[in-house]
Design a protein around this motif. Structure first.
Motif, PDB file in Angstrom:
ATOM      1  N   ARG A  67       0.192 -11.567  -1.059  1.00  0.00           N
ATOM      2  CA  ARG A  67      -0.912 -12.621  -0.330  1.00  0.00           C
ATOM      3  C   ARG A  67      -1.569 -12.863  -1.469  1.00  0.00           C
ATOM      4  O   ARG A  67      -2.638 -12.765  -1.959  1.00  0.00           O
ATOM      5  CB  ARG A  67      -1.785 -11.652   0.477  1.00  0.00           C
ATOM      6  CG  ARG A  67      -2.511 -12.673   1.591  1.00  0.00           C
ATOM      7  CD  ARG A  67      -3.419 -11.813   2.493  1.00  0.00           C
ATOM      8  NE  ARG A  67      -2.591 -10.806   3.295  1.00  0.00           N
ATOM      9  CZ  ARG A  67      -1.804 -11.249   4.189  1.00  0.00           C
ATOM     10  NH1 ARG A  67      -1.582 -12.392   4.787  1.00  0.00           N
ATOM     11  NH2 ARG A  67      -1.215 -10.333   4.831  1.00  0.00           N
ATOM     12  N   PRO A 115       5.866  -8.980  -4.361  1.00  0.00           N
ATOM     13  CA  PRO A 115       5.763  -8.767  -2.943  1.00  0.00           C
ATOM     14  C   PRO A 115       5.875  -7.264  -2.646  1.00  0.00           C
ATOM     15  O   PRO A 115       5.886  -6.935  -1.619  1.00  0.00           O
ATOM     16  CB  PRO A 115       6.814  -9.540  -2.331  1.00  0.00           C
ATOM     17  CG  PRO A 115       7.879 -10.083  -3.306  1.00  0.00           C
ATOM     18  CD  PRO A 115       7.265 -10.236  -4.645  1.00  0.00           C
ATOM     19  N   ILE A 116       6.584  -6.651  -3.901  1.00  0.00           N
ATOM     20  CA  ILE A 116       6.920  -5.156  -3.151  1.00  0.00           C
ATOM     21  C   ILE A 116       5.496  -4.615  -3.277  1.00  0.00           C
ATOM     22  O   ILE A 116       4.897  -4.690  -4.320  1.00  0.00           O
ATOM     23  CB  ILE A 116       7.884  -4.420  -4.220  1.00  0.00           C
ATOM     24  CG1 ILE A 116       9.234  -5.423  -4.274  1.00  0.00           C
ATOM     25  CG2 ILE A 116       8.042  -3.091  -4.020  1.00  0.00           C
ATOM     26  CD1 ILE A 116      10.112  -4.981  -5.343  1.00  0.00           C
ATOM     27  N   GLY A 145      -3.700  -4.376  -1.159  1.00  0.00           N
ATOM     28  CA  GLY A 145      -4.179  -4.383   0.095  1.00  0.00           C
ATOM     29  C   GLY A 145      -4.271  -2.608   0.447  1.00  0.00           C
ATOM     30  O   GLY A 145      -3.724  -1.743  -0.371  1.00  0.00           O
ATOM     31  N   ASP A 146      -4.741  -2.687   1.419  1.00  0.00           N
ATOM     32  CA  ASP A 146      -4.929  -0.819   2.093  1.00  0.00           C
ATOM     33  C   ASP A 146      -3.742  -0.348   2.350  1.00  0.00           C
ATOM     34  O   ASP A 146      -3.636   0.951   1.945  1.00  0.00           O
ATOM     35  CB  ASP A 146      -5.901  -0.992   3.379  1.00  0.00           C
ATOM     36  CG  ASP A 146      -5.294  -2.103   4.377  1.00  0.00           C
ATOM     37  OD1 ASP A 146      -5.488  -3.037   4.151  1.00  0.00           O
ATOM     38  OD2 ASP A 146      -4.472  -1.570   5.274  1.00  0.00           O
ATOM     39  N   GLU A 151       2.014   4.167  -1.160  1.00  0.00           N
ATOM     40  CA  GLU A 151       2.936   3.970  -2.252  1.00  0.00           C
ATOM     41  C   GLU A 151       2.560   5.172  -3.354  1.00  0.00           C
ATOM     42  O   GLU A 151       1.435   4.877  -3.986  1.00  0.00           O
ATOM     43  CB  GLU A 151       3.170   2.633  -2.764  1.00  0.00           C
ATOM     44  CG  GLU A 151       3.608   1.611  -1.919  1.00  0.00           C
ATOM     45  CD  GLU A 151       5.259   1.844  -1.298  1.00  0.00           C
ATOM     46  OE1 GLU A 151       5.915   2.527  -2.281  1.00  0.00           O
ATOM     47  OE2 GLU A 151       5.506   1.335  -0.106  1.00  0.00           O
ATOM     48  N   ASN A 175      -8.171  -4.734   4.594  1.00  0.00           N
ATOM     49  CA  ASN A 175      -8.406  -5.639   5.812  1.00  0.00           C
ATOM     50  C   ASN A 175      -8.085  -4.894   7.076  1.00  0.00           C
ATOM     51  O   ASN A 175      -7.729  -5.616   8.021  1.00  0.00           O
ATOM     52  CB  ASN A 175      -7.565  -6.975   5.529  1.00  0.00           C
ATOM     53  CG  ASN A 175      -6.015  -6.921   5.296  1.00  0.00           C
ATOM     54  OD1 ASN A 175      -5.682  -5.600   5.699  1.00  0.00           O
ATOM     55  ND2 ASN A 175      -5.500  -7.711   5.258  1.00  0.00           N
ATOM     56  N   CYS A 179       0.560  -5.502   7.948  1.00  0.00           N
ATOM     57  CA  CYS A 179       1.390  -5.878   9.306  1.00  0.00           C
ATOM     58  C   CYS A 179       0.588  -5.949  10.501  1.00  0.00           C
ATOM     59  O   CYS A 179      -0.341  -6.340  10.568  1.00  0.00           O
ATOM     60  CB  CYS A 179       2.870  -5.712   9.233  1.00  0.00           C
ATOM     61  SG  CYS A 179       3.617  -5.688   7.607  1.00  0.00           S
TER      62      CYS A 179
HETATM   63  C1  LIG Z   1       7.512  -1.323  -0.848  1.00  0.00           C
HETATM   64  C2  LIG Z   1       7.347  -2.284   0.238  1.00  0.00           C
HETATM   65  N1  LIG Z   1       7.534  -1.717   1.547  1.00  0.00           N
HETATM   66  C3  LIG Z   1       7.626  -2.634   2.600  1.00  0.00           C
HETATM   67  C4  LIG Z   1       7.187  -3.875   2.534  1.00  0.00           C
HETATM   68  C5  LIG Z   1       6.911  -4.732   3.517  1.00  0.00           C
HETATM   69  N2  LIG Z   1       5.646  -5.347   3.617  1.00  0.00           N
HETATM   70  C6  LIG Z   1       5.164  -6.779   3.027  1.00  0.00           C
HETATM   71  S1  LIG Z   1       3.570  -6.739   3.158  1.00  0.00           S
HETATM   72  C7  LIG Z   1       3.455  -5.229   3.957  1.00  0.00           C
HETATM   73  C8  LIG Z   1       1.944  -4.692   4.371  1.00  0.00           C
HETATM   74  C9  LIG Z   1       1.223  -4.572   3.228  1.00  0.00           C
HETATM   75  O1  LIG Z   1      -0.195  -4.373   3.788  1.00  0.00           O
HETATM   76  P1  LIG Z   1      -1.305  -4.288   2.893  1.00  0.00           P
HETATM   77  O2  LIG Z   1      -1.108  -3.624   1.462  1.00  0.00           O
HETATM   78  O3  LIG Z   1      -2.723  -3.584   3.534  1.00  0.00           O
HETATM   79  O4  LIG Z   1      -1.725  -6.026   2.526  1.00  0.00           O
HETATM   80  P2  LIG Z   1      -1.910  -7.047   3.371  1.00  0.00           P
HETATM   81  O5  LIG Z   1      -0.953  -7.637   3.992  1.00  0.00           O
HETATM   82  O6  LIG Z   1      -2.796  -6.613   4.683  1.00  0.00           O
HETATM   83  O7  LIG Z   1      -2.911  -7.996   2.572  1.00  0.00           O
HETATM   84  C10 LIG Z   1       4.532  -4.468   3.962  1.00  0.00           C
HETATM   85  C11 LIG Z   1       4.864  -3.272   4.693  1.00  0.00           C
HETATM   86  C12 LIG Z   1       7.134  -4.260   1.171  1.00  0.00           C
HETATM   87  N3  LIG Z   1       6.815  -5.671   0.731  1.00  0.00           N
HETATM   88  N4  LIG Z   1       7.205  -3.475  -0.014  1.00  0.00           N
END
Ligand SMILES: Cc1ncc(C[n+]2csc(CCOP(=O)(O)OP(=O)(O)O)c2C)c(N)n1
Ligand SMILES: [Mg+2]
Length: 322
Positions: A67, A115-116, A145-146, A151, A175, A179
């Motif tokens: 994001r 994006p990972i 993000g939360d 990880e 937030n 997802c």
């Molecule tokens: C290691 C990994 N696992 C799963 C995903 C799929 N994925 C993309 S965004 C996301 C959620 C992230 O949530 P958060 O960190 O709270 O950020 P937000 O989207 O709320 O800004 C997931 C699970 C990924 N990109 N990388």
């Protein structure tokens, strides 16, 4: 003093409004299917990017995540190069082969988005370590993000940064969702920032929908970092308005209580500063001018981005390490 505060409010408002309007324009163009990459919009969360980046200097480095638009723009990344990237054009900030989740603008100190989930946290710690070893006067900020707290590399990174007293500002945008899954069903019931404290990291919190509060918290954190103190963890509470990925609203899916969504929309970070500006002499003029200026900039940037060419297949090996 009063003048300084007004110009700070104006500048934070302008940054947030620009992010809001750019992302609304992306959402508006998206259905035309010329943007062929996923987009994760920060609409509703603008105050975190604006408040933190206002506390940084150009030479300070920033890392982001999936994001990324708000962080990139708040740090001064080129709007045309960002849009060109989203359109897959060779003039994009990642040569059109990265897309929305791979932003970079080294001239602005925006060191990259990946994006990972969690991947840029160790990269930020590495960049801060390099800066410290080289004796450079800079701090490194990483936005995440939360969901990043699911990880392991994140815990290791905070531990390492504390151990080596690295100039890193960890900014968690809480937030409440990753997802479609609520924080309370993914993680134990404890404030996220207490995990950082448990690693020996100084932690502070801010209302992530209040750009002034975020700016104040980030400014004092950055002052500590510049003085050679420990890294700082800043947890900002905020809320995403649109779907996790894509341009639409997704309230029909009912994974978030309607009352919760409404309460967070009522706490809109842009309207919050607009209310303050509305009470000031010239505040209305400032806001009207900002709307016009940003609208013109966005139109020019979209036209510039769309005029670009597509990357050539023959260029691909040039970006691979063999
Ligand atoms: C290691 C990994 N696992 C799963 C995903 C799929 N994925 C993309 S965004 C996301 C959620 C992230 O949530 P958060 O960190 O709270 O950020 P937000 O989207 O709320 O800004 C997931 C699970 C990924 N990109 N990388
Ligand atoms: Mg989240």
């Amino acid at each position: 003093m009063k003048h300084l505060l007004i110009s700070r409010i104006e500048s934070l408002y302008h940054t947030m409004l620009r992010i809001r309007r750019v992302e609304e324009a992306i959402a508006g163009h998206y259905p035309m299917q010329e943007m062929r990459c996923p987009v994760h919009l920060s609409i509703g969360q603008e105050a975190v990017a604006a408040g933190v980046c206002a506390a940084l200097r150009q030479q300070d480095g920033v890392f982001s995540n999936h994001r990324a638009h708000a962080h990139y723009l708040a740090k001064g990344g080129s709007l045309t190069a960002m849009l060109a990237e989203i359109y897959g054009k060779a003039e994009g900030c990642c040569k059109g082969i990265g897309g929305s989740m791979h932003m970079i603008d080294l001239a602005a100190g925006f060191l990259g988005a990946v994006p990972i989930v969690g991947a840029t946290v160790p990269l930020a710690v590495g960049a801060a370590w390099a800066a410290k070893l080289r004796g450079e006067d800079k701090v490194i900020t990483v936005f995440f993000g939360d969901g990043t707290f699911e990880e392991g590399a994140v815990y290791e990174s905070i531990n390492f940064a504390v151990l080596h007293r690295l100039p890193v500002l960890f900014v968690c945008e809480n937030n409440l969702y990753a997802c479609y899954t609520r924080l309370s069903t993914r993680q134990p019931d404890r404030p996220i920032h207490t995990v950082a404290t448990a690693c020996g990291c100084k932690a502070v919190t801010a209302d992530g929908n209040d750009a002034l509060a975020v700016f104040d918290a980030a400014s004092s954190a950055v002052a500590d970092l510049r003085a050679g103190g420990y890294p700082v963890f800043l947890e900002c509470s905020t809320y995403r308005w649109r779907e996790h990925c894509g341009p639409n609203m997704d309230d029909d899916l009912d994974y978030r209580p309607k009352t919760e969504v409404a309460a967070w929309k009522a706490a809109c970070p842009v309207s919050r500063l607009a209310k303050i500006l509305g009470t000031l002499d010239e505040g209305q003029n400032f806001m009207a001018h900002a709307e016009r200026e940003i609208s013109a900039e966005i139109n020019t940037a979209f036209a510039g981005a769309l005029a670009g060419g597509i990357p050539q297949q023959t260029d691909l090996p040039g970006y691979l390490y063999a």
